[in-house]
Design a protein around this motif. Structure first.
Motif, PDB file in Angstrom:
ATOM      1  N   ARG A  19      18.812 -10.875 -55.376  1.00 39.21           N
ATOM      2  CA  ARG A  19      17.736 -10.656 -56.350  1.00 39.21           C
ATOM      3  C   ARG A  19      18.202 -11.183 -57.696  1.00 39.21           C
ATOM      4  O   ARG A  19      19.187 -10.691 -58.255  1.00 39.21           O
ATOM      5  N   ALA A  49       9.107 -21.029 -57.979  1.00 35.61           N
ATOM      6  CA  ALA A  49       7.979 -20.100 -58.035  1.00 35.61           C
ATOM      7  C   ALA A  49       7.569 -19.901 -59.487  1.00 35.61           C
ATOM      8  O   ALA A  49       8.410 -19.993 -60.385  1.00 35.61           O
ATOM      9  N   ILE A  51       4.728 -17.430 -62.029  1.00 37.49           N
ATOM     10  CA  ILE A  51       3.848 -16.265 -62.059  1.00 37.49           C
ATOM     11  C   ILE A  51       3.046 -16.283 -63.350  1.00 37.49           C
ATOM     12  O   ILE A  51       3.573 -16.619 -64.425  1.00 37.49           O
ATOM     13  N   THR A  58       0.427 -16.161 -58.400  1.00 34.48           N
ATOM     14  CA  THR A  58       1.742 -16.749 -58.177  1.00 34.48           C
ATOM     15  C   THR A  58       1.590 -18.042 -57.390  1.00 34.48           C
ATOM     16  O   THR A  58       0.624 -18.219 -56.626  1.00 34.48           O
ATOM     17  N   TYR A  60       4.185 -20.756 -55.094  1.00 38.65           N
ATOM     18  CA  TYR A  60       5.514 -20.941 -54.529  1.00 38.65           C
ATOM     19  C   TYR A  60       5.669 -22.353 -53.983  1.00 38.65           C
ATOM     20  O   TYR A  60       4.716 -22.953 -53.474  1.00 38.65           O
ATOM     21  N   LYS A  65       8.129 -20.250 -49.417  1.00 38.47           N
ATOM     22  CA  LYS A  65       7.012 -19.354 -49.098  1.00 38.47           C
ATOM     23  C   LYS A  65       7.371 -18.414 -47.965  1.00 38.47           C
ATOM     24  O   LYS A  65       7.936 -18.820 -46.962  1.00 38.47           O
ATOM     25  N   ARG A  67       9.579 -16.191 -48.008  1.00 38.59           N
ATOM     26  CA  ARG A  67      10.962 -15.703 -48.126  1.00 38.59           C
ATOM     27  C   ARG A  67      11.284 -15.190 -49.534  1.00 38.59           C
ATOM     28  O   ARG A  67      12.062 -14.246 -49.688  1.00 38.59           O
ATOM     29  N   THR A  69      10.005 -13.831 -53.444  1.00 38.24           N
ATOM     30  CA  THR A  69       8.932 -13.147 -54.162  1.00 38.24           C
ATOM     31  C   THR A  69       9.263 -13.109 -55.643  1.00 38.24           C
ATOM     32  O   THR A  69      10.322 -12.613 -56.028  1.00 38.24           O
ATOM     33  N   SER A  71       8.327 -11.778 -59.472  1.00 38.59           N
ATOM     34  CA  SER A  71       7.644 -10.652 -60.106  1.00 38.59           C
ATOM     35  C   SER A  71       8.064 -10.584 -61.571  1.00 38.59           C
ATOM     36  O   SER A  71       9.074 -11.172 -61.953  1.00 38.59           O
ATOM     37  N   LEU A  81      13.337 -12.577 -59.135  1.00 40.01           N
ATOM     38  CA  LEU A  81      13.094 -13.382 -57.943  1.00 40.01           C
ATOM     39  C   LEU A  81      13.852 -12.735 -56.791  1.00 40.01           C
ATOM     40  O   LEU A  81      15.086 -12.763 -56.773  1.00 40.01           O
ATOM     41  N   GLN A  82      13.115 -12.148 -55.875  1.00 36.20           N
ATOM     42  CA  GLN A  82      13.710 -11.575 -54.676  1.00 36.20           C
ATOM     43  C   GLN A  82      13.791 -12.676 -53.625  1.00 36.20           C
ATOM     44  O   GLN A  82      12.773 -13.262 -53.263  1.00 36.20           O
TER      45      GLN A  82
END
Length: 125
Positions: A19, A49, A51, A58, A60, A65, A67, A69, A71, A81-82
């Motif tokens: 993360r 990515a 946001i 969002t 990607y 995509k 994999r 995420t 936020s 970014l996870q």
């Protein structure tokens, strides 16, 4: 002074997770779209990515995509970014960036005003 500082990079094995976080100072990110880019050795920097300012939209890169995420927390002035199911091809220096144009484009890197110094992600097989 506007500053973006990334953290959370490291070394993991294939299939692992990391993360990444980006903390902004000197301004508030709520009026900026925020993005993650990466650059592998010998390759051009590419968008990962992005946001929207309110977090409701969002975009990607196809390669991440499902994999990764992205936020954001505007109250904390942070971007995350996870990254799950990491692959060796995800190995790169990862940068966060902010766009006052509120762009959701990952290809128009010139639209991003501020950039961090980067954090290294290494995925071994």
């Amino acid at each position: 002074q506007v500053q973006l500082v990334e953290s959370g990079g490291g070394s993991v094995q294939t299939g692992g997770s990391l993360r990444l976080s980006c903390t902004a100072s000197g301004y508030t990110i709520r009026f900026y779209s925020m993005a993650w880019f990466r650059q592998a050795p010998g390759k051009e920097r590419e968008g990962v990515a992005v946001i929207a300012t309110n977090g409701r939209s969002t975009v990607y890169a196809d390669s991440v995509k499902g994999r990764f995420t992205i936020s954001r927390d505007n109250a904390k002035n942070t971007l995350d970014l996870q990254m799950n199911s990491l692959k060796p091809e995800d190995t790169a220096m990862y940068y966060c960036a902010a766009s006052s144009r509120a762009t959701l484009s990952l290809s128009r890197q010139y639209a991003y005003n501020y950039w961090g110094q980067g954090t290294q992600v290494t995925v071994s097989s």
